[in-house]
Design a protein around this motif. Structure first.
Motif, short mmCIF file in Angstrom:
data_model
loop_
_atom_site.label_atom_id
_atom_site.label_comp_id
_atom_site.label_asym_id
_atom_site.label_seq_id
_atom_site.Cartn_x
_atom_site.Cartn_y
_atom_site.Cartn_z
N ALA A 290 11.06 -5.14 -0.21
CA ALA A 290 11.38 -3.92 0.37
C ALA A 290 11.06 -2.88 -0.40
O ALA A 290 11.64 -2.04 -0.30
CB ALA A 290 12.94 -4.18 0.50
N SER B 23 10.63 -0.01 1.31
CA SER B 23 11.97 0.79 1.90
C SER B 23 12.29 2.11 1.42
O SER B 23 12.04 2.47 0.12
CB SER B 23 12.91 -0.16 1.96
OG SER B 23 13.54 -0.09 0.61
N SER C 242 15.64 -6.54 8.93
CA SER C 242 15.75 -6.58 7.54
C SER C 242 16.57 -5.38 7.05
O SER C 242 16.49 -3.87 7.29
CB SER C 242 14.40 -6.07 6.88
OG SER C 242 14.30 -5.65 5.85
N ALA D 128 16.98 -3.58 4.34
CA ALA D 128 16.56 -2.77 3.53
C ALA D 128 15.69 -1.49 4.07
O ALA D 128 15.50 -0.45 3.81
CB ALA D 128 15.57 -3.30 2.22
N HIS D 129 15.14 -1.52 5.47
CA HIS D 129 14.29 -0.89 6.03
C HIS D 129 15.13 -0.14 7.07
O HIS D 129 16.32 -0.37 7.49
CB HIS D 129 13.31 -1.63 6.82
CG HIS D 129 12.41 -2.21 5.68
ND1 HIS D 129 12.43 -3.66 5.28
CD2 HIS D 129 11.37 -1.90 4.98
CE1 HIS D 129 11.41 -3.81 4.25
NE2 HIS D 129 10.70 -2.76 4.24
#
Length: 551
Positions: free
Chosen positions: A147, A150, A191, A193-194
């Motif tokens: 990540a 991110s 995901s 974190a994104h």
């Protein structure tokens, strides 16, 4: 050994701090957290909306026969709607079940995440400020750099999440249906974190059913990751829940489990500075009864319970906001801590129950959970690793096992010196076993390596395995009332034969002065020494437990 213990502890704490401080449920430094800035409600107000129970069409929670992870044949419509806004976003479509005391909402725009309304205290209980809170199973895998592209969660790694991502995008629901009293949803996780709705090859199936004051949850995780790399074992949040407001937490870590002994209460606060709590401890700890409860009213709690729930944590997030509603920043976290590498082609099934009631009602239910009174781990195709894990440098054949036996290769790690496997060890999952019920342990395994002795180490209830951080005396007294495990004094030697042949090692435990009270975890370690153990050492585990498996 003392130096190595402190190094091991420091490394573990560093891992935990990365995994917790950067994970979706950890409090970020105020005021940057969750769904962004502003006040509760629509993001501009200072007063949370009055909690109301929107009208809903409820679905039956009757169930027939044992639970078998059966998927409905036909999809079902979302029959209800919740128009409440959280930070400008409408909750939206729901499926609802109701009992005399609770209302369960499965929320479509949150990946099927569940909300619980307590009719007795008149409040929604689970925090829904953003798509990274709620409750359920939060999973993690390597690499840690996954990540790093991110905006806010560099270092968190690979983190598929049921509700959605940090951009507020809800994970897509692939199927929603009803079967045998359960509300079923299947989600492909984003995901966390994104912020760009990044799909991961990770599928989250959930069956949930309201049963009077209990919410039974079954989860099946299916991973189909093209990246077949074996990544390190990481700490999983299986399960967790985030409760609105700053609350006290109760649990039991004493030496007489399942007898209704006095519990421990903690608010997760070490000290107060300028009127605000500071210095929370992130270190997980062990309990001897498989539940935690969060106070939501006078003698009323919401509890989290699972058969495997013996290694846990609790945290207080965004306490300075002093909010207490489902869109507020302030929240109390409780969660279980299992270790897994989240294998690339595996199916994992877990179940847990959330209960609302008195402390005794929660404990009574926990006492009905299936449990083994003595350790009994068979490493075969059916059971895989049994939730054992490799710490500090090693790999195995990954789950699911295609053949019996857990085949471990020690890779070691580099720590200001050559690559060395001496600090690598095997750890069992947490449990609650009475030492007085176990005179002998049997380890059926093979060994290939340079050593002629390994050590069997154990952890007692109320004990910390490595060095205790002295900056948390109040919380240490609650989590670790026994203090640190004695330096180099709580082990029994295992004389091993270096020929790669499977043998049964009989280890007598009853005469050791530290074989007392409740055993919470086992470790198979190397002896203390300075000689480097190069990569390539191998262990094949067949059985570990209190029943003689034969030669």
């Amino acid at each position: 050994m003392k130096k190595n213990s402190f190094v091991s502890a420091a490394l573990l704490i560093a891992v935990l701090l990365v995994g917790l401080w950067n994970c979706k449920d950890a409090p970020l430094p105020d005021p940057v957290i969750g769904g962004g800035g502003g006040g509760p409600g629509d993001g501009n107000g200072t007063t949370p909306p009055v909690t109301t129970l929107p009208p809903a069409t409820t679905v039956s929670s009757a169930t027939v026969g044992p639970f078998t992870y059966t998927v409905p044949d036909q999809p079902a419509n979302w029959l209800s709607y919740n128009g409440t806004q959280i930070l400008g976003l409408t909750i939206g479509s729901t499926t609802v079940q109701e009992s005399a005391t609770l209302r369960l909402e499965v929320r479509k725009e949150y990946g099927g995440a569940i909300q619980i309304y307590d009719k007795t205290t008149g409040q929604y209980l689970i925090n829904f400020r953003d798509k990274g809170r709620e409750s359920g199973l939060a999973s993690y895998a390597g690499p840690r750099s996954f990540a790093d592209d991110s905006p806010r969660w560099k270092g968190i790694g690979y983190n598929p999440l049921q509700p959605g991502d940090d951009g507020g995008n809800p994970s897509p629901i692939l199927f929603h249906g009803l079967i045998n009293g359960y509300v079923y949803t299947k989600v492909q996780c984003f995901s966390w974190a994104h912020q760009d709705a990044r799909l991961l090859p990770f599928f989250y199936e959930q069956w949930v059913r309201l049963d009077d004051n209990k919410v039974h949850v079954k989860v099946r995780l299916t991973h189909q990751r093209p990246d077949k790399t074996f990544y390190d074992f990481m700490e999983q949040e299986w399960p967790f829940m985030m409760i609105n407001g700053a609350r006290s937490v109760r649990f039991y870590n004493g030496s007489a489990p399942f007898t209704f002994g006095p519990t421990v209460t903690s608010d997760g606060i070490e000290q107060i500075q300028n009127g605000n709590p500071v210095a929370q401890q992130f270190t997980p700890f062990h309990i001897t009864e498989p539940w935690q409860a969060v106070e939501i009213g006078t003698n009323r709690y919401i509890g989290l319970c699972a058969p495997y729930y013996y290694r846990v944590n609790h945290l207080l997030g965004a306490s300075t906001a002093k909010e207490n509603w489902e869109g507020g920043d302030t929240h109390t976290y409780v969660g279980g801590r299992l270790f897994s590498p989240l294998d690339s082609d595996n199916i994992i099934e877990k179940e847990y129950t959330i209960l609302v009631g008195t402390e005794n009602q929660i404990r009574e239910f926990a006492y009905t959970q299936p449990r083994s009174t003595r350790p009994d781990f068979r490493f075969d195709v059916a059971h895989g690793r049994n939730n054992w894990y490799i710490f500090d440098g090693g790999h195995d054949q990954k789950e699911p096992f295609k053949t019996d036996n857990w085949k471990i290769t020690y890779d070691g790690k580099m720590d200001n010196g050559p690559l060395n496997a001496r600090g690598t060890k095997l750890l069992s999952p947490a449990g609650s076993w009475k030492a007085s019920d176990i005179d002998t342990l049997y380890i059926q395994m093979s060994y290939s390596g340079p050593e002629n002795q390994l050590n069997l180490v154990w952890l007692l209830n109320g004990q910390q395995g490595d060095a205790i951080d002295p900056s948390f005396p109040t919380q240490n007294a609650v989590r670790f009332p026994r203090g640190e495990r004695p330096y180099n004094g709580q082990y029994v030697p295992i004389p091993v034969v270096n020929d790669g042949k499977i043998r049964t090692y009989r280890v007598s435990m009853k005469s050791h002065p530290q074989w007392i009270d409740i055993i919470q975890q086992f470790e198979i370690t190397h002896v203390v020494g300075s000689a480097v153990i190069p990569p390539g050492e191998k262990i094949e585990m067949v059985y570990f437990g209190a029943t003689n498996p034969g030669n």
